[in-house]
Design an enzyme around this catalytic site. Structure first.
Site, short mmCIF file in Angstrom:
data_model
loop_
_atom_site.label_atom_id
_atom_site.label_comp_id
_atom_site.label_asym_id
_atom_site.label_seq_id
_atom_site.Cartn_x
_atom_site.Cartn_y
_atom_site.Cartn_z
CD GLU A 288 10.42 -10.80 -46.24
OE1 GLU A 288 11.07 -9.91 -46.81
OE2 GLU A 288 10.94 -11.62 -45.47
CB CYS B 288 17.50 -11.50 -44.18
SG CYS B 288 18.05 -11.19 -42.49
CG HIS C 247 12.96 -9.76 -43.28
ND1 HIS C 247 12.95 -11.07 -43.70
CD2 HIS C 247 13.93 -9.67 -42.35
CE1 HIS C 247 13.86 -11.76 -43.03
NE2 HIS C 247 14.47 -10.92 -42.21
N1 GLN Z 1 20.87 -15.95 -40.06
C1 GLN Z 1 21.13 -14.63 -40.48
C2 GLN Z 1 21.32 -13.68 -39.32
O1 GLN Z 1 20.97 -14.00 -38.22
C3 GLN Z 1 20.02 -14.14 -41.38
C4 GLN Z 1 18.69 -13.98 -40.68
C5 GLN Z 1 17.53 -13.89 -41.63
O2 GLN Z 1 17.63 -14.24 -42.80
N2 GLN Z 1 16.38 -13.46 -41.14
O3 GLN Z 1 21.83 -12.61 -39.49
#
Ligand code: GLN
Length: 532
Positions: free
Chosen positions: A511, A383, A509
């Site tokens: 995970e 992310c 994600h």
């Molecule tokens: N802050 C980034 C976004 O909003 C990444 C979010 C995250 O890592 N879950 O896109």
């Protein structure tokens, strides 16, 4: 057979591991062939933990249907291997929100709206909700907080009512307590357990089973004493000693006959011994790693283990699958500079840049990516980690010195990561990110395709910013390949660098979907690359 309901409460102190006990019992019942789900009721006023700082509440877990939930749902999914949903996590905030909205609609027909019966009715409705589909034999409900807390009182009251409203034998309560050892007195003390059970009974709830968290074996004498004072059968006092791994707990609970006791109490005609062959195989692998691999995890909330719970667990699963122990070194991204990055990361076999929000620590993450890329160290960006690997590439390979994410710098002339279109209209913070599972198509002949072994995948998201498609061709020409995209929107979900031993960034994600029995392939391949 009617759907059976098991409630799990906690006493004496918080953080006793109710979630692990709930998940372990769920696992055992599932391994006996029953269909099980687990839900969590949380006493706080937030509608969900999505707006909570990870230092407040640990990781925010995300389900397929896009619910932002308590991290215990992660344990439920890892142990049971079946997806949960929004219905599996309910907070006091959500209960009140529903009741207050109904009141505004005039649904209470002039009545005074009260905790009993209106709030408790809404709690009971939600406690029973997952049972309506007929899909489950057993629903385990973990009641968050500690018995005696003002906040959890309505939940306990709802349980008390359900004990009488559900058909005889369809419902039971398990109470988890702490039995501390006083080293000065060299004694195990049962009084806090007695008091917490008294408190529960004072609220009209009789626990059927007491699970005692303890550092030392209880012995038959103490079990008898707890049974005597707490009004349960001696055989219903279960010992839960600290385990070497959370994944050992189902086996420990089985040794204590917890699953047997539960099926007997609920009148479930089930004489199967739980089939835990795969689980035990995983535990065996976990116990005898032949190598160690060192992974740096660069993030902003590294002081709290729970903030990256699912990532850490994914490494446990991947390690067992690869026959190695994954030693995760948590590094605070704020502390990483161009000058010290080599010192901090040398000796690491792999580098993971973690998800996160806000501007703080972003430059440190970019330095970490730079180091991994230039030194051919396996790299996985999740992310925000993926977004920072795109920024790093733009700055150091494409030569756009001020390239950035608009989350970090809204005035950059190269916004290679930018707020998603639909997010530009959003001002409300809660539940408004791009959330939940989306389909992603992988390009053939890419590492991502090789890892997943299939063209179409579904992974879970939680973000507002995205790879800016405007620059896709520039990146491709410069060597960073967009190997996974959303088939409907074209959003870039995976990037990778051919020629590097392992350099992958994912907008989703992975995970959230790794389990002991099905380790996530991305983590597995990453660990394998790090082993080389
Ligand atoms: N802050 C980034 C976004 O909003 C990444 C979010 C995250 O890592 N879950 O896109």
């Amino acid at each position: 057979m009617n759907t059976k309901f098991i409630f799990i409460t906690g006493g004496v102190v918080s953080s006793l591991g109710k979630g692990i006990i709930a998940a372990s019992l769920g696992k055992l019942l599932q391994a006996r062939g029953l269909k099980v789900t687990i839900q969590k009721f949380d006493p706080y006023i937030n509608i969900d933990p999505g707006t909570l700082n990870p230092y407040e509440h640990g990781e925010c877990y995300v389900t397929d249907d896009g619910a932002e939930t308590d991290l215990d749902l992660g344990h439920y999914e890892r142990f049971l291997g079946v997806p949960t949903s929004q219905a599996n996590n309910v907070t006091t905030g959500r209960i009140y929100y529903t009741v207050i909205n109904k009141e505004r609609e005039g649904a209470y027909l002039g009545k005074t709206v009260q905790i009993v019966p209106h709030i408790t009715d809404e709690i009971k409705r939600r406690m029973l909700l997952l049972g309506q589909s007929g899909e489950y034999d057993v629903i385990i409900t973990e009641v968050g907080g500690t018995v005696g807390d003002m906040e959890s009182q309505p939940f306990i009251e709802a349980m008390r009512q359900l004990q009488w409203e559900l058909p005889e034998g369809d419902c039971m309560c398990i109470h988890l307590t702490l039995v501390p050892y006083l080293s000065a007195a060299k004694e195990i003390k049962t009084k806090p357990t007695q008091h917490s059970v008294q408190m529960l009974q004072h609220s009209g709830v009789m626990p059927d089973v007491i699970v005692c968290r303890t550092e030392h074996p209880l012995g038959p004498e103490l079990r008898r004493k707890i049974a005597l004072f707490c009004n349960v059968k001696p055989g219903h006092v279960i010992e839960s000693q600290d385990a070497w791994s959370i994944y050992q707990v189902p086996l420990n609970m089985h040794k204590e006959h917890l699953d047997e006791l539960v099926v007997r109490k609920l009148g479930i005609e089930n004489f199967n011994a739980p089939d835990l062959a795969r689980w035990t195989e995983f535990l065996d692998n976990l116990q005898k790693p032949s190598k160690t691999v060192n992974i740096a995890m660069v993030g902003k909330y590294v002081a709290l283990q729970d903030a990256y719970k699912s990532i850490l667990e994914s490494f446990v699963h991947a390690g067992a699958a690869c026959g190695c122990k994954v030693k995760v070194h948590s590094l605070l991204s704020d502390d990483i500079t161009a000058d010290n990055v080599t010192g901090k990361l040398s000796g690491m076999d792999g580098i993971l840049v973690a998800p996160g929000f806000g501007e703080r620590g972003l430059e440190g993450k970019i330095h970490a990516v730079h180091y991994a890329r230039e030194n051919n160290i396996p790299f996985l960006g999740i992310c925000l980690g993926m977004q920072m690997c795109v920024v790093e590439y733009a700055r150091n390979v494409l030569g756009w010195a001020d390239a950035s994410s608009t989350e970090l710098n809204s005035k950059t002339t190269h916004p290679v990561i930018d707020l998603m279109e639909e997010q530009k209209k959003t001002t409300v913070k809660g539940g408004t990110m791009r959330l939940g599972a989306y389909t992603c198509k992988l390009k053939k002949d890419t590492l991502a395709y090789k890892i997943y072994g299939t063209e179409t995948i579904r992974e879970r998201h939680r973000h507002r910013y995205e790879f800016n498609g405007k620059y896709a061709a520039d990146f491709e020409r410069a060597g960073l390949v967009a190997s996974g995209t959303n088939p409907d929107t074209g959003l870039v979900e995976v990037v990778e660098l051919p020629g590097h031993p392992f350099f992958v960034g994912v907008q989703f994600h992975p995970e959230y979907k790794s389990t002991p029995e099905h380790p996530h392939p991305l983590f597995k391949f990453f660990v394998q690359a790090a082993l080389k």
